[in-house]
Scaffold this motif. Structure first.
Motif, mmCIF file in Angstrom:
data_model
loop_
_atom_site.group_PDB
_atom_site.id
_atom_site.type_symbol
_atom_site.label_atom_id
_atom_site.label_comp_id
_atom_site.label_asym_id
_atom_site.label_seq_id
_atom_site.Cartn_x
_atom_site.Cartn_y
_atom_site.Cartn_z
ATOM 1 N N VAL A 1 40.657 41.847 37.061
ATOM 2 C CA VAL A 1 40.906 43.222 36.656
ATOM 3 C C VAL A 1 39.873 43.586 35.599
ATOM 4 C CG1 VAL A 1 42.574 44.828 35.638
ATOM 5 C CG2 VAL A 1 43.375 42.960 37.114
ATOM 6 N N CYS A 2 39.179 44.715 35.799
ATOM 7 C CA CYS A 2 38.127 45.114 34.859
ATOM 8 C C CYS A 2 38.758 45.713 33.611
ATOM 9 C CB CYS A 2 37.179 46.116 35.512
ATOM 10 S SG CYS A 2 35.865 46.666 34.397
ATOM 11 N N GLN B 1 46.276 49.271 31.218
ATOM 12 C CA GLN B 1 45.039 49.806 31.780
ATOM 13 C C GLN B 1 44.977 51.284 31.477
ATOM 14 O OE1 GLN B 1 45.210 48.581 35.850
ATOM 15 N NE2 GLN B 1 45.328 46.422 35.287
ATOM 16 N N CYS C 1 37.401 49.483 33.095
ATOM 17 C CA CYS C 1 37.793 50.633 33.918
ATOM 18 C C CYS C 1 39.129 50.438 34.634
ATOM 19 C CB CYS C 1 36.695 50.992 34.923
ATOM 20 S SG CYS C 1 36.665 49.959 36.395
ATOM 21 N N GLY C 2 39.751 49.265 34.550
ATOM 22 C CA GLY C 2 41.058 49.059 35.154
ATOM 23 C C GLY C 2 41.037 48.720 36.627
ATOM 24 N N PHE C 3 39.851 48.637 37.223
ATOM 25 C CA PHE C 3 39.746 48.350 38.648
ATOM 26 C C PHE C 3 40.266 46.940 38.965
ATOM 27 C CE2 PHE C 3 37.182 46.698 42.244
ATOM 28 C CZ PHE C 3 37.630 47.576 43.219
ATOM 29 N N VAL C 4 41.092 46.821 40.003
ATOM 30 C CA VAL C 4 41.554 45.513 40.465
ATOM 31 C C VAL C 4 40.678 45.091 41.638
ATOM 32 C CG1 VAL C 4 43.479 44.160 41.360
ATOM 33 C CG2 VAL C 4 43.922 46.079 39.809
ATOM 34 N N ASN C 5 39.988 43.978 41.482
ATOM 35 C CA ASN C 5 39.069 43.509 42.517
ATOM 36 C C ASN C 5 39.798 42.523 43.433
ATOM 37 O OD1 ASN C 5 36.684 43.157 43.944
ATOM 38 N ND2 ASN C 5 35.986 41.510 42.601
ATOM 39 N N GLN D 1 42.142 53.186 31.865
ATOM 40 C CA GLN D 1 41.124 53.903 32.624
ATOM 41 C C GLN D 1 41.221 53.559 34.100
ATOM 42 O OE1 GLN D 1 37.173 54.144 31.022
ATOM 43 N NE2 GLN D 1 37.788 53.022 29.196
ATOM 44 N N SER D 2 40.525 54.310 34.906
ATOM 45 C CA SER D 2 40.405 54.039 36.336
ATOM 46 C C SER D 2 38.926 53.991 36.687
ATOM 47 C CB SER D 2 41.057 55.162 37.150
ATOM 48 O OG SER D 2 42.443 55.159 36.935
ATOM 49 N N PRO D 3 38.583 53.256 37.747
ATOM 50 C CA PRO D 3 37.169 53.230 38.119
ATOM 51 C C PRO D 3 36.702 54.624 38.538
ATOM 52 C CG PRO D 3 38.509 51.990 39.703
ATOM 53 C CD PRO D 3 39.419 52.405 38.606
#
Lengths: 174, 174
Positions: free
Chosen positions: B24-25, A4, B28-32, A6-8
């Protein structure tokens, strides 16, 4: 695992048709609806004693707790409480009835606590526990309890031990 | 409102230190982390009658329901039930006790239903209701109830109406 990179990039906005501000990712448009999370757990009884688990993980590593944890999608609250006893104490339990529903607004948690009993007299520490023990009232390590709501559940249970019908508890008065 | 030009690009992965697959996006790496969501509501009583609200919004627009809705962060379960009665029926209510905790695994909902009563004999439709009425048992429009759990709550309440101490209900046997 994906790497990963990037970050949101969340901004506070009110999405269309909503009435509350939410985190919306400026990179991908995802709306992060944060709702309170549900913890389920139980006071597991056997031969007049109560199960306590010593935490092998943070937060509050080394302190004593009831078998409890985050409910997952696809299970009922009762199934979640049974799974937690299995994972944390290798224990098969039977749910008897609801003891309490607590809300911890600061961490947006609702804790649903059951009374249960061991289906068979067998238990051992799961990967998230250092030790599991069955204790009588005089043996509870009150100074080494992991979370306030564990103390609430134990103290409230004590007031109705042996009572067949009672209203479930909520947070005790501050 | 920001103009959102992208959508999240979710992939199923097990994040580090987790035991379940999550969305996981990839952008952007966001974990939902999707956890069950909590609905709180109440059977609101006054003069031997029960409050029903006719839904002004989807799903089940035009059908009758109890004042209930999604709990928000920062409130207790009781406060959430009181807010829903205020929003949907302009009603000030007093929470009396817990009636039931239902799980609807298919939609990952836990519904926490209280018994309550009107703090004052005043109510009117809020923006999400077409109509609000107080009904006796013989007047409940059973064929026009919005959701199965509304029927469960009404039927289970009827079995303990006037009983001071009872164990809260769970999903009825299928």
């Amino acid at each position: 695992m994906a790497i990963q990179t990037q970050s949101p990039d969340f901004r506070r906005e009110i999405p269309d048709g909503d009435s509350h501000e939410r985190d919306v990712c400026a990179t991908c448009g995802f709306v992060n609806y944060v709702n309170p999370k549900i913890v389920t757990g139980s006071i597991v009884r056997h031969d007049g004693k109560i199960m306590l688990c010593r935490r092998a993980i943070e937060p509050r590593i080394g302190f004593w707790t009831l078998p409890a944890g985050f409910m997952e999608v696809g299970e009922t609250t009762e199934q979640a409480a049974m799974r937690e006893a299995r994972e944390e104490a290798n224990a098969a339990i039977v749910i008897d009835r609801l003891l309490a529903v607590y809300t911890i607004p600061r961490i947006a948690q609702v804790q649903i606590m059951y009374l249960a009993h061991l289906a068979e007299p067998s238990f051992s520490p799961g990967p998230e526990s250092l030790e599991v023990m069955m204790v009588g009232w005089d043996e509870i390590p009150w100074d080494e309890i992991a979370f306030p709501s564990v103390t609430w559940a134990l103290e409230q249970y004590r007031t109705i031990e042996g009572v067949a019908e009672f209203a479930p508890f909520s947070n005790p008065a501050p």
